[in-house]
Design a protein around this motif. Structure first.
Motif, PDB file in Angstrom:
ATOM      1  N   SER A   1      24.407  17.582 -18.787  1.00 25.19           N
ATOM      2  CA  SER A   1      23.603  18.691 -19.296  1.00 25.19           C
ATOM      3  C   SER A   1      23.779  19.960 -18.465  1.00 25.19           C
ATOM      4  O   SER A   1      23.680  21.062 -18.986  1.00 25.19           O
ATOM      5  N   GLY A   2      24.050  19.808 -17.173  1.00 27.73           N
ATOM      6  CA  GLY A   2      24.199  20.973 -16.316  1.00 27.73           C
ATOM      7  C   GLY A   2      22.893  21.623 -15.933  1.00 27.73           C
ATOM      8  O   GLY A   2      22.887  22.661 -15.287  1.00 27.73           O
ATOM      9  N   THR A   3      21.768  21.039 -16.323  1.00 23.77           N
ATOM     10  CA  THR A   3      20.460  21.603 -16.003  1.00 23.77           C
ATOM     11  C   THR A   3      19.792  20.753 -14.925  1.00 23.77           C
ATOM     12  O   THR A   3      19.509  19.574 -15.162  1.00 23.77           O
ATOM     13  N   PRO A   4      19.519  21.310 -13.761  1.00 24.69           N
ATOM     14  CA  PRO A   4      18.894  20.537 -12.682  1.00 24.69           C
ATOM     15  C   PRO A   4      17.516  20.011 -13.079  1.00 24.69           C
ATOM     16  O   PRO A   4      16.816  20.607 -13.907  1.00 24.69           O
ATOM     17  N   HIS A   5      17.132  18.918 -12.448  1.00 25.04           N
ATOM     18  CA  HIS A   5      15.827  18.316 -12.736  1.00 25.04           C
ATOM     19  C   HIS A   5      14.683  19.305 -12.517  1.00 25.04           C
ATOM     20  O   HIS A   5      13.722  19.337 -13.303  1.00 25.04           O
ATOM     21  N   LEU A   6      14.777  20.113 -11.463  1.00 22.50           N
ATOM     22  CA  LEU A   6      13.686  21.036 -11.161  1.00 22.50           C
ATOM     23  C   LEU A   6      13.509  22.088 -12.250  1.00 22.50           C
ATOM     24  O   LEU A   6      12.382  22.521 -12.526  1.00 22.50           O
ATOM     25  N   ILE A   7      14.586  22.508 -12.877  1.00 25.35           N
ATOM     26  CA  ILE A   7      14.485  23.442 -13.999  1.00 25.35           C
ATOM     27  C   ILE A   7      13.792  22.761 -15.170  1.00 25.35           C
ATOM     28  O   ILE A   7      12.914  23.335 -15.831  1.00 25.35           O
ATOM     29  N   ARG A   8      14.170  21.517 -15.436  1.00 30.11           N
ATOM     30  CA  ARG A   8      13.522  20.767 -16.509  1.00 30.11           C
ATOM     31  C   ARG A   8      12.038  20.588 -16.216  1.00 30.11           C
ATOM     32  O   ARG A   8      11.193  20.690 -17.117  1.00 30.11           O
TER      33      ARG A   8
END
Length: 253
Positions: A106-113
């Protein structure tokens, strides 16, 4: 209606996240500092909590367990101060420290999610003048002073910096790409905003209307103190800070 109780200040070192965070703290937020910093001597550090938990259960040392620990950490801090918001300073380098257990493409870090799931305020602070930002960081490393509450605390004797133009230009280019990447990751979030460091201050040095607008929205306030708790560390012209300024200016065009 109250908004999220989490306020993330996202930016690079010397971008203005600290002065912004401290103003939110004056307005009533809990100071979470650079929560993911590796110095565990300070309070409100996530890995300090992890270290304590690992002492009782070594299996929690695995990064795969840290997504759950992160949620536990945040909820625990909120429970300690009901009704108050957490002001969390999150530097670019920390965005991917807590791994996502699934969907590696996904390329989206966990913290952003996490920010999205919790409808957190995500204030992206960007400094337009990348050279100034990098010189400020280099000067702080040289002097050992990273912030000052008054002009009297600013070093009076500063070394002239030697700057290699080629590496500096490449560093600036990397910063621009990094900034664009972070902007793209934050843009889908419901409560994401961006503010330029240069737009945070009025001509008299106080915080600007734009700053108050963004900060008050995050804190559910109508106005707040406009007097910064920190002073500028390096207000001098760039040529006064850099030994080989002429060479650098020529390379930057």
């Amino acid at each position: 209606m109250a908004t999220s109780d989490l306020v993330f200040l996202v930016g690079r070192e010397r971008s203005g996240t600290t002065v912004f965070r401290r103003q939110l703290v004056l307005a009533g937020a809990i100071d979470m500092d650079e929560t993911l910093h590796g110095d565990l001597s300070k309070p409100n550090r996530f890995y300090r909590m992890v270290a304590d938990r690992v002492a009782g259960d070594p299996a929690l040392a695995s990064p795969q367990r840290h997504t759950g620990l992160w949620t536990e950490f945040i909820d625990g801090k909120l429970a300690e101060a009901p009704g108050r918001k957490l002001a969390i300073d999150l530097k670019y380098w920390a965005l991917n420290l807590i791994p996502s257990p699934e969907d590696i493409a996904s390329g989206t870090p966990h913290l952003i999610r996490f920010m999205g799931w919790r409808r957190a305020h995500a204030i992206h602070i960007v400094r337009r003048n990348k050279l100034r930002m990098l010189l400020s960081q280099q000067m702080s490393k040289e002097t050992g002073v990273w912030g000052a509450a008054t002009a009297a605390n600013v070093p009076t004797e500063k070394p002239k910096l030697q700057v290699e133009p080629g590496p500096m230009i490449k560093h600036i280019e990397r910063l621009i790409l990094m900034e664009q990447k972070v902007r793209g990751m934050l843009s889908p979030l419901q409560n994401a905003q961006e503010i330029l460091y240069e737009d945070m201050f009025a001509p008299d040095g106080s915080f600007s209307d734009r700053f108050a607008e963004v900060a008050c929205q995050a804190m559910d306030l109508t106005d707040m103190d406009r007097a910064p708790t920190n002073v500028r560390m390096n207000p001098e012209p760039v040529e006064a800070l850099v030994e080989n300024y002429a060479l650098l200016a020529d390379a930057l065009g």
